[in-house]
Every structure is written in C-alpha cells, then in structure tokens.
Design an enzyme around this catalytic site. Structure first.
Site, short mmCIF file in Angstrom:
data_model
loop_
_atom_site.label_atom_id
_atom_site.label_comp_id
_atom_site.label_asym_id
_atom_site.label_seq_id
_atom_site.Cartn_x
_atom_site.Cartn_y
_atom_site.Cartn_z
N ASP A 1 -1.04 -2.38 -2.64
CA ASP A 1 -0.06 -2.70 -3.77
C ASP A 1 0.96 -2.14 -3.59
OD1 ASP A 1 -1.90 -0.26 -3.79
OD2 ASP A 1 -1.66 -0.15 -5.96
N HIS B 1 -3.70 12.17 -1.22
CA HIS B 1 -4.24 10.69 -1.35
C HIS B 1 -4.80 10.52 -0.33
CE1 HIS B 1 -4.29 6.95 -3.84
NE2 HIS B 1 -3.90 6.37 -2.60
#
Ligand SMILES: [Zn+2]
Length: 309
Positions: free
Chosen positions: A67, A141
């Site tokens: 994304d 992350h």
C-alpha cells in the site's frame, strides 16, 4: 508567496475500498514536489488532481508494504513516458533495495528519466534541500520503515521601511542578511534592527508505526503533520501488536508535540464512517484536524507570526 500544500491521492491502508484508493500523497513545497508512498493506482489518481509526473522532483517511500509502493512502477515509467527533463530523487529504506530494484524495472519500458537513488541507510539521515532539510527517522513496524520530516531553518524577514530609513537597498540587503551587519556612514547597522524573525516551517510524514520516540521526534512543532491512524482506540491492542497507531494516539502525539494542523489517514477498511476518527481524535487534539479524503488538498498553515519587537 510560494505554494506549500498537500495533495492527497489515496487514504486506504492495506487494500483499497470503493471510496479510498491505496495511500499516496504529494507535497508541494516551494521548488520541491515530493511524492510520498505511492500505493497502487497513484498514477491515475494524479490525473484527477493538478499534479503531473513532470512536476515531481522527489519520491519518498517509508517502507515496502504494497500500500506504500505498488504505485512505483507506474509512476516511474510515467516519468520516462512524459520525458521528464529533470532528475527525480528517490529515497527508501536501504534494506528494501531489492524490492525497489524490482519495482523500478517491473516491466520492460524505454527509460529516459533520470533517477537519483539515495536510500536511507540509518536513523536520523539528513538530506539537504534548497528549501530546508529532509530528515528520516526509523519507525516501529515489522519491516524497516522510516518516517520523514522537512524542516525549514528559521530566517529573517527584512522590513522595507527600516531598510529605507538607513538607505540600504539592492545587493546590500542580501549582504546584510548573510553577514548579519553592515557598516553605513560610519555606523554599524545590524540585521536585527531592520528585520523580524521568520520562523521556519515544518512538515512531517509518519506512516506505519507503533508508538515510539521517533513519532514524537518527527511530529515536533510540525505545521502540518500527516500521520497514519489505521485503527480506533477500541483496537489499541491489535494496533500495537501489528505496529500501527490509533486515532487517539495520533491526536495525543500531535497535542503533545505542538502540531498546528493534523491530517489523519491510512484507514483500515473495517471502518465505514470516517467521522469516528474525527470524533476520537477531537477528544485529544484541539488544533486544526483533517480526516483525509482522496483527491483533496490540505494547505500548510500560514507561517507562524513572530513578534515585531
Ligand atoms: Zn500501510
């Protein structure tokens, strides 16, 4: 007055929805036009805005989840198709260089555009731009991820009437600004006598991350902060587990960091009503608050006013 604004191409995390394209953002900032995290479909989304491939000067990718980068092949090929005459700088996490190489040459095309590839090798890496400093900070992350901020140095705004009173004009103005003083008719005129401070502006771009110090470092005194809020607070445990923020967390960061205008984005498709992000964030942040929508533009707020002394 130079243009400083954010053009939003897409706002969906993970998978696009009927209302939201994959992520994608363009920052116009003086002579820089920076494309951040072009998700799938970014090339076509640009057609619905005032941004063209030829406008782009730089591409910044936070990390190599789809994304945030599946729009690279189309965008990069478009640079060549449109014969963009200037080089375009590209930044991304160095650990993802293999992904970048594949995306850059995902299919055969006639390559004419010149890319200046400058991967981010370390937390805190700085890139000097004409309009300020672009700084990358390592986020939290599951894969290597960097947020970015653009910091314009503080400067001075010359006051024409005071310059005139001292008879300072033309190249002498530039010299006074550079050196800090100027000798005039046996008297020293200092810059402070004929100017007021001009606070530099800051833009910050914080994508996929759990809450960590780098989020605060990036957000500090941002005039415009774009920050992911994938989840609402009801899913805070899930958000932390998968390395994402909630709207409440993003809003608290903004409030504690002196952010002026906050743009929430990168929404999970599980939420149909964007007002829920607004309502949750509003409980924690009383500044300008924008829940991002595709194909809208958000202005960088006018420069903070310094006291005229
Ligand atoms: Zn994402």
């Amino acid at each position: 007055m130079s243009m400083r604004e954010l053009v939003i191409l897409g706002t969906a995390s993970q998978a696009p929805t009927r209302q939201r394209n994959h992520n994608g953002y363009v920052l116009r900032w003086d002579d820089e036009v920076i494309l951040f995290d072009p998700g799938e479909g970014s090339q076509r989304q640009m057609l619905h805005t005032t941004v063209t491939a030829t406008d782009l000067t730089r591409i910044c990718v936070t990390h190599f989840h789809g994304d945030h980068c599946l729009g690279l092949p189309g965008t990069i090929q478009r640079l060549s198709l449109d014969r963009v005459p200037h080089p375009v700088a590209v930044h991304f996490p160095a650990g993802g260089a293999e992904y970048f190489a594949r995306l850059r040459h995902a299919t055969s095309f006639y390559e004419t555009a010149e890319l200046h590839v400058e991967p981010i090798e370390a937390d805190g890496q700085r890139i000097a731009l004409r309009c300020g400093t672009l700084e990358a900070r390592r986020l939290r992350h599951p894969i290597e991820t960097y947020g970015y901020r653009l910091v314009e140095p503080d400067g001075h705004r010359m006051l024409p009437e005071k310059l005139a009173a001292y008879g300072i004009a033309g190249p002498a103005v530039g010299e006074l600004n550079r050196v800090g003083h100027l000798d005039r008719d046996g008297r020293r005129v200092t810059r402070d006598e004929v100017s007021v401070p001009r606070p530099g502006q800051r833009f910050a771009f914080v994508m996929d991350t759990g809450l960590c110090d780098a989020v605060y470092a990036l957000a500090e005194h941002a005039d415009l902060l774009v920050v992911e809020s994938t989840f609402l607070d009801a899913e805070a445990a899930l958000a932390a587990e998968v390395g994402h923020l909630t709207a409440a967390q993003a809003a608290r960061v903004a409030a504690e960091s002196g952010v002026r205008r906050l743009v929430l984005t990168h929404f999970s498709q599980r939420y149909a009503d964007p007002r829920r992000f607004l309502d949750e964030a509003r409980k924690h942040f009383d500044g300008d608050l924008v829940v991002a929508e595709d194909l809208t533009t958000v202005q960088v707020p006018p420069r903070r006013v310094a006291s005229t002394g």
